[in-house]
Design a protein around this motif. Structure first.
Motif, PDB file in Angstrom:
ATOM      1  N   VAL A 142      -1.721  -1.146  -4.290  1.00 14.96           N
ATOM      2  CA  VAL A 142      -2.650   0.081  -4.327  1.00 14.96           C
ATOM      3  C   VAL A 142      -1.835   1.300  -4.016  1.00 14.96           C
ATOM      4  CG1 VAL A 142      -4.601   1.176  -3.136  1.00 14.96           C
ATOM      5  CG2 VAL A 142      -4.686  -1.482  -3.575  1.00 14.96           C
ATOM      6  N   LEU A 156      -5.911   4.710  -7.180  1.00  8.97           N
ATOM      7  CA  LEU A 156      -7.095   5.573  -6.581  1.00  8.97           C
ATOM      8  C   LEU A 156      -6.691   6.989  -6.236  1.00  8.97           C
ATOM      9  CD1 LEU A 156      -8.231   2.787  -4.004  1.00  8.97           C
ATOM     10  CD2 LEU A 156      -8.997   3.146  -6.251  1.00  8.97           C
ATOM     11  N   ASN A 157      -7.439   7.739  -6.841  1.00 11.38           N
ATOM     12  CA  ASN A 157      -7.381   9.200  -6.573  1.00 11.38           C
ATOM     13  C   ASN A 157      -5.835   9.755  -6.974  1.00 11.38           C
ATOM     14  OD1 ASN A 157     -10.055   9.198  -5.721  1.00 11.38           O
ATOM     15  ND2 ASN A 157      -9.183   8.126  -3.810  1.00 11.38           N
ATOM     16  N   CYS A 158      -5.319   9.201  -7.832  1.00 13.21           N
ATOM     17  CA  CYS A 158      -3.793   9.797  -8.076  1.00 13.21           C
ATOM     18  C   CYS A 158      -4.035  10.854  -9.083  1.00 13.21           C
ATOM     19  CB  CYS A 158      -2.911   8.574  -8.512  1.00 13.21           C
ATOM     20  SG  CYS A 158      -2.695   7.167  -7.560  1.00 13.21           S
ATOM     21  N   TYR A 192       0.851  -1.108  -0.081  1.00 10.94           N
ATOM     22  CA  TYR A 192      -0.191  -0.009  -0.037  1.00 10.94           C
ATOM     23  C   TYR A 192       1.031   1.292  -0.220  1.00 10.94           C
ATOM     24  CZ  TYR A 192      -3.571   3.475   1.674  1.00 10.94           C
ATOM     25  OH  TYR A 192      -4.388   4.510   1.709  1.00 10.94           O
ATOM     26  N   ASP A 246      -2.711   4.957  -3.332  1.00  8.78           N
ATOM     27  CA  ASP A 246      -3.756   5.888  -3.022  1.00  8.78           C
ATOM     28  C   ASP A 246      -3.367   7.379  -2.803  1.00  8.78           C
ATOM     29  OD1 ASP A 246      -6.213   6.937  -1.843  1.00  8.78           O
ATOM     30  OD2 ASP A 246      -6.264   5.229  -0.115  1.00  8.78           O
ATOM     31  N   GLY A 247      -3.863   8.232  -3.675  1.00  8.08           N
ATOM     32  CA  GLY A 247      -3.419   9.559  -3.673  1.00  8.08           C
ATOM     33  C   GLY A 247      -2.076   9.712  -3.874  1.00  8.08           C
ATOM     34  N   THR A 303      -8.327   9.216 -11.223  1.00  6.56           N
ATOM     35  CA  THR A 303      -6.976   9.508 -11.551  1.00  6.56           C
ATOM     36  C   THR A 303      -7.096  10.598 -12.580  1.00  6.56           C
ATOM     37  OG1 THR A 303      -5.998   7.568 -10.865  1.00  6.56           O
ATOM     38  CG2 THR A 303      -4.822   8.996 -12.254  1.00  6.56           C
ATOM     39  N   SER A 315       0.594   5.357   0.191  1.00  4.53           N
ATOM     40  CA  SER A 315      -0.353   6.360   0.227  1.00  4.53           C
ATOM     41  C   SER A 315       0.342   7.628   0.241  1.00  4.53           C
ATOM     42  CB  SER A 315      -1.053   6.327   1.667  1.00  4.53           C
ATOM     43  OG  SER A 315      -1.702   7.502   1.967  1.00  4.53           O
ATOM     44  N   SER A 324     -12.482  -1.958  -3.518  1.00  5.17           N
ATOM     45  CA  SER A 324     -12.127  -1.629  -2.066  1.00  5.17           C
ATOM     46  C   SER A 324     -10.933  -2.001  -1.396  1.00  5.17           C
ATOM     47  CB  SER A 324     -13.288  -1.854  -1.104  1.00  5.17           C
ATOM     48  OG  SER A 324     -13.479  -3.312  -0.976  1.00  5.17           O
ATOM     49  N   LEU A 325     -10.421  -1.541  -0.609  1.00  3.77           N
ATOM     50  CA  LEU A 325      -9.093  -1.922   0.132  1.00  3.77           C
ATOM     51  C   LEU A 325      -9.432  -3.359   0.605  1.00  3.77           C
ATOM     52  CD1 LEU A 325      -7.623   1.202   1.617  1.00  3.77           C
ATOM     53  CD2 LEU A 325      -7.022   0.200  -0.464  1.00  3.77           C
TER      54      LEU A 325
END
Length: 318
Positions: free
Chosen positions: A188, A219-221, A168, A190-191, A249, A170, A305-306
Motif C-alpha cells: 500500500v 491511496l491519496n497519492c 506499507y 499511502d499519501g 490519486t 506512507s 481498507s488497510l
C-alpha cells in the motif's frame, strides 16, 4: 522482605526497559557507536524479540547493505530525510568478480529480508544512472513499513520482492522510469508522490501471485514528473495475475489516456486486475481507459481498507 523484593523488581524492570529502548547510533565522524550502517545492522542480536532502533546521522553512506532474515524488528531512523542517504551504484549489466552480469536481483543497494522492518526519514538510492535495471531498495520481509522515505533511481527503483510480504509506504517519494515499482508483494502506498522521470515508461510492473487478493494499492497519492505528456502508463503485468488499484490519486498529464498496458499479451487482459476510483487531474480520464480495466463503484472501493488488504496487520505496530 516484600519491600526489598519490590525494590529489586523495580530496578530490574527499569534496566530491562532501558536495554529495549537503547539506540545504536551511526555517524561517519566517529561520534556514534558505528561509522557504517552495515556494522550497526550486524550488531543487532539475531532473532531479538523487541525493537532495535538504529539512528543514522546525516551523511552519504555508500554501502551495499543487507539486513538478513534473522534481524527482526529493526527500525532505521534517519536524522534528515534529504541528508541521510544510503546509496550504491550496482546495475544489472555490471560484471561481478567472475565476469558474470549481476542481473536485476544482484543490483540492489539495500536488501531487506528481516520481518517487521521500519525505515523513517531515509533516502534509498541507486546512483548508477540510466543504465538499465538498477534497484535502490529490495524488500522481502513481511510487515515492512516506510515512513517519509525517498527511493531514487531510474529503471526498477523499488523491488517489492516478497510474494507473501505485506509492505506499507506512507508519505514516501518514489521516482523512476521503466517499471520503477515492481514485484509480487502486497503493498500500500499511502499519501506518496510518484515522480515519472524523463524518457517515459511504466509506474508499476506487479507480479502478484494468483493466490493473493491484493497487489499494489495507491491511496491519496499524487503522480508528478518531468516526463513528456502522455508518456507513462500506470502499470503493466510482469506476471499474468498482476494487480494494481489507484484510489483518490491526483494524476498529472504524464499519464497516458489509456493508462494500462498488457505487456504484449492479450491473455493478460483476462487475468490482470487494474482498477481506479475517484482519481483527479488531467491524467485521470476514466472514459478513455482500456475496456479491460475497471472503474470501481463506491461499494467496491470499501474493500480497499488497510485491515482487508493486510489481513489484520496494522502498520505502525512494528
Amino acid at each position: 522482605m516484600r519491600k526489598i523484593f519490590l525494590s529489586i523488581l523495580c530496578v530490574l524492570t527499569f534496566f530491562a526497559a532501558f536495554s529495549q529502548d537503547k539506540q545504536l547510533v551511526v555517524a561517519q565522524d566517529g561520534s556514534g557507536d558505528f561509522k557504517t550502517v552495515q556494522e550497526a545492522i550486524n550488531a543487532v542480536p539475531d532473532f531479538r524479540k523487541v525493537k532495535t532502533t538504529i539512528f543514522i546521522k546525516k551523511g552519504i553512506y555508500k554501502e551495499k547493505l543487507n539486513l538478513s532474515a534473522s534481524k527482526k524488528m529493526v527500525h532505521l531512523l534517519g536524522e534528515d530525510l534529504n541528508k541521510t542517504i544510503l546509496t550504491y551504484d550496482d546495475y544489472a549489466a555490471k560484471k561481478n568478480i567472475f565476469g558474470e552480469e549481476k542481473g536485476t536481483s544482484g543490483s540492489a543497494s539495500f536488501y531487506v529480508y528481516g520481518d517487521e522492518f521500519t525505515a523513517e526519514n531515509i533516502t534509498f538510492e541507486n546512483s548508477s544512472g540510466p543504465v538499465g535495471q538498477a534497484v535502490a531498495l529490495w524488500v522481502a520481509g513481511d510487515r515492512a513499513t516506510f515512513i517519509n522515505c525517498r527511493m531514487l533511481g531510474f529503471q526498477d527503483t523499488l523491488y517489492t520482492y516478497g510474494a507473501n510480504s505485506r509492505q506499507y509506504f506512507s508519505k514516501c517519494y518514489i521516482e523512476g522510469t521503466v517499471d520503477y515499482i515492481f514485484g509480487s508483494a502486497t503493498a500500500v502506498f499511502d499519501g506518496c508522490e510518484l515522480f515519472c522521470k524523463k524518457g517515459g515508461g511504466y509506474i508499476t510492473a506487479a507480479s502478484t501471485p494468483d493466490t493473493v487478493k491484493y497487489g499494489y494499492v495507491f491511496l491519496n497519492c499524487k503522480i508528478t514528473g518531468d516526463a513528456p505528456e502522455g508518456s507513462f502508463y500506470l502499470g503493466r503485468p510482469w506476471r499474468p495475475y498482476s494487480k494494481a488499484v489507484y484510489i483518490n490519486t491526483a494524476m498529472s498529464k504524464v499519464i497516458k489516456a489509456e493508462a494500462w498496458n498488457n505487456w504484449g499479451k492479450e491473455s493478460n487482459e483476462k487475468t490482470a486486475y487494474y482498477a481506479e476510483y475517484k482519481n483527479s487531474g488531467p491524467g485521470a480520464q476514466p472514459e478513455k481507459r482500456l475496456t479491460w480495466s475497471h472503474q470501481l463503484t463506491q461499494e467496491e472501493s470499501k474493500a480497499y481498507s488497510l485491515d482487508n488488504i493486510f489481513r489484520g496487520w496494522k502498520p505502525g505496530s512494528n
